[in-house]
Each structure stands twice: as structure tokens, then as C-alpha cells.
Design an enzyme around this catalytic site. Structure first.
Site, short mmCIF file in Angstrom:
data_model
loop_
_atom_site.label_atom_id
_atom_site.label_comp_id
_atom_site.label_asym_id
_atom_site.label_seq_id
_atom_site.Cartn_x
_atom_site.Cartn_y
_atom_site.Cartn_z
N LYS A 78 0.86 -1.19 0.00
CA LYS A 78 0.00 0.00 0.00
C LYS A 78 0.89 1.24 0.00
O LYS A 78 1.76 1.41 0.86
CB LYS A 78 -0.85 -0.02 1.27
CG LYS A 78 -2.22 0.56 1.10
CD LYS A 78 -3.02 0.24 2.35
CE LYS A 78 -4.34 0.93 2.33
NZ LYS A 78 -4.96 0.90 3.66
C1 E4P Z 1 -8.16 1.20 4.07
O1 E4P Z 1 -7.51 0.84 3.12
C2 E4P Z 1 -8.13 2.58 4.59
O2 E4P Z 1 -6.89 2.86 5.16
C3 E4P Z 1 -9.24 2.73 5.57
O3 E4P Z 1 -10.45 2.27 4.97
C4 E4P Z 1 -9.42 4.14 6.12
O4 E4P Z 1 -10.58 4.16 6.89
P1 E4P Z 1 -10.92 5.37 7.89
O5 E4P Z 1 -11.16 6.59 7.08
O6 E4P Z 1 -12.17 4.91 8.60
O7 E4P Z 1 -9.76 5.50 8.82
#
Ligand code: E4P
Length: 218
Positions: free
Chosen positions: A87
Site C-alpha cells: 500500500k
Molecule cells: C483502508 O484501506 C483505509 O486505510 C481505511 O479504509 C481508512 O478508513 P478510515 O477513514 O475509517 O480511517
């Protein structure tokens, strides 16, 4: 649409897996910290445990924000398991890193995406997945689902291979809307996935069927 679970909690990942609908998992540094995982070796061990459960794509995020650092981390992360997807944040060096990793056949998930322009760049760089953050867009009174629609339209017109991985999900309704408007994948906390199950008419109907069955057996 594929279902990923958005957590680093092993019990929740196991529960999602046991449901039989799990296609992958996503984590981020905040989710790892929430589980109290500290230190590189513990973090890597935890990713390995997640991969063992999921047996499919698991996103693990780099911490570096420069090209060399991101590539070094990515090359270490992919040694953990064949299921690791690296990522990478949507920044200039992130785009360069996605291009480099994509050319090497390493799967990437471009994260922290909030605009269609960013989505175009990530697709051009060869990202495997693109993570638009629906909930965080809504938090600033914009419309996260509109963003999904716009990206889905562009990717369809341009025939981009990058999969739209709708992230930052806050409700079951958002999962339904992602499916309706063309997300390829949704990554969601387990409670929103389980929320899809619930309907009062199902509960009332089941109660009535069971009561009638009991009467017929009396
Ligand atoms: C996943 O890949 C993201 O990092 C995550 O969905 C972020 O979610 P949030 O906005 O609830 O922290």
C-alpha cells in the site's frame, strides 16, 4: 464486487473468513497501532498471521514517503507472503514507486485517494488497486459515492485495469452504493459487512415461521 475486511484484528478477520465471503483484507498504520502491534518484527509477524487466515490479497502499508524508502520497504514486505499487496500513498514519490513495483510484477494499492485526477495518475502508473476514501470525503461534506461514480466512469471509458477499492466505509448502505456505482472491491469494517444481514422483516418473519412451526408440533 469483492469484499475485503478493513482491520488488523485477527478475530474479526477470522469471523469474516468463516462467513465465506472474504476476498481479502486491508490494513493501515492506524489499524495496526489499534491492535497494539509494535516493532518491525512483530508487525511483520502480524501481517504473516493475517495472510495465513485470508489466503488472498492483504494490503500492508509503507511508512516511508520517499521513493528509495518505499521500494526498500515494499521489497521486504513482499517477502512475508505471496499475498502481500504493498500500500503506497498518493504522493509524487508514491506514483514513481507504484510504476517501479508494477513493472516488477508486485501488486500495489494506491491509498489516500480523494479525487478523480489522483485516480487517473494511479491507473497510469499501473496500480493494482486504487483506494478512494468515501467516509473521509463525506466527513468534509463532499460526496464519497459521487467520487466512486466519477472514477468508475473514467476507468470504464479509458479501459484502465486498476481495480477501484472503495475504502473508509462507515455504513452498510455505503457498501450497497459501492456495488451499485461500480466499485470492484469494497473494504469495510466487519460491523458494516454484518450490517448487510440485518432487516427487521427478516427477524419478524423468522420469529413467526418458528412460532407457527412450534404450534404445529404441539
Ligand atoms: C483502508 O484501506 C483505509 O486505510 C481505511 O479504509 C481508512 O478508513 P478510515 O477513514 O475509517 O480511517
Amino acid at each position: 464486487m469483492k469484499f475485503f475486511v478493513d482491520t488488523a484484528n485477527l478475530d474479526q478477520i477470522k469471523e469474516a473468513k468463516q462467513l465465506g465471503i472474504l476476498d481479502g483484507a486491508t490494513t493501515n498504520p492506524s489499524l495496526m497501532a489499534k491492535e497494539g502491534i509494535k516493532g518491525k518484527s512483530n508487525i511483520f509477524k502480524h501481517y504473516a498471521e493475517i495472510c495465513d487466515i485470508v489466503q488472498n490479497d492483504v494490503s500492508a502499508e509503507v511508512i516511508s514517503v520517499d521513493f528509495d524508502g518505499m521500494i526498500k520497504e515494499a521489497e521486504e514486505l513482499v517477502q512475508i507472503s505471496e499475498h502481500i499487496v504493498v500500500k503506497i500513498p498518493m504522493i509524487k514519490d508514491g506514483i514513481k514507486a507504484i510504476r517501479y513495483l508494477s513493472d516488477k510484477g508486485i501488486k500495489t494499492n494506491c491509498t489516500l485517494v480523494f479525487s478523480a485526477g489522483q485516480a487517473i495518475l494511479a491507473a497510469k502508473a499501473g496500480a493494482t488497486y486504487l483506494s478512494p476514501f468515501i467516509g473521509r470525503v463525506n466527513d468534509i461534506t463532499w460526496d464519497g459515492i459521487e467520487l466512486i461514480k466519477e472514477i468508475a466512469e473514467i476507468y470504464s471509458v479509458q479501459l484502465y485495469d486498476t481495480e477501484i477499492l472503495a475504502a473508509s466505509i462507515r455504513s452498510p448502505r455505503q457498501i450497497v452504493e459501492c456495488a451499485k456505482y461500480g466499485a470492484d472491491v469494497v473494504t469495510s469494517p466487519l460491523n458494516s459487512i454484518l450490517g448487510l444481514l440485518r432487516h427487521p422483516l427478516t427477524d419478524n418473519g423468522l420469529e413467526k415461521f418458528l412460532a407457527d412451526h412450534r404450534k404445529s408440533q404441539a
